[in-house]
Design a protein around this motif. Structure first.
Motif, short mmCIF file in Angstrom:
data_model
loop_
_atom_site.label_atom_id
_atom_site.label_comp_id
_atom_site.label_asym_id
_atom_site.label_seq_id
_atom_site.Cartn_x
_atom_site.Cartn_y
_atom_site.Cartn_z
N GLU A 5 -93.82 -6.81 -26.88
CA GLU A 5 -92.37 -7.02 -26.97
C GLU A 5 -92.11 -8.50 -27.17
O GLU A 5 -92.37 -9.31 -26.29
CB GLU A 5 -91.68 -6.53 -25.70
N ARG A 8 -86.32 -12.92 -29.44
CA ARG A 8 -85.66 -14.09 -30.01
C ARG A 8 -84.98 -14.78 -28.83
O ARG A 8 -84.41 -14.11 -27.97
CB ARG A 8 -84.62 -13.67 -31.04
N GLU A 45 -88.33 -7.31 -30.38
CA GLU A 45 -89.03 -6.81 -31.56
C GLU A 45 -90.30 -6.16 -31.01
O GLU A 45 -91.15 -6.84 -30.45
CB GLU A 45 -89.37 -7.98 -32.48
N ARG A 47 -93.79 -4.30 -31.27
CA ARG A 47 -94.93 -4.10 -32.17
C ARG A 47 -96.00 -3.32 -31.45
O ARG A 47 -96.31 -3.59 -30.29
CB ARG A 47 -95.51 -5.44 -32.61
#
Length: 70
Positions: A5, A8, A45, A47
């Motif tokens: 995880e 930003r 984000e 992944r």
């Protein structure tokens, strides 16, 4: 399969005292270790990390046998 995880974030510059948006994404523990004052500015984000996946290489991978024939 492990998940990564990445967030930003923005942080407060030590010299100017202004908030600066980071140019990269990172995990929460990495952000906290580097900056004293920070906040997440967006959703994570996510992944999926495949431990058996190969990293990107711009060169063609040639097997050893083919190299010996050349």
């Amino acid at each position: 399969m492990p998940r990564l995880e990445l967030f930003r974030f923005r942080y407060r510059d030590r010299v100017t005292g202004k908030w600066v948006k980071a140019r990269y994404v990172a995990e929460r523990h990495e952000i906290a270790a580097r900056y004293t004052e920070w906040e997440v500015i967006g959703p994570p984000e996510i992944r999926d990390v495949d431990p058996h996946a190969r990293y990107f290489t711009p060169w063609k991978v040639v097997p050893h046998a083919e190299l010996m024939r050349m």
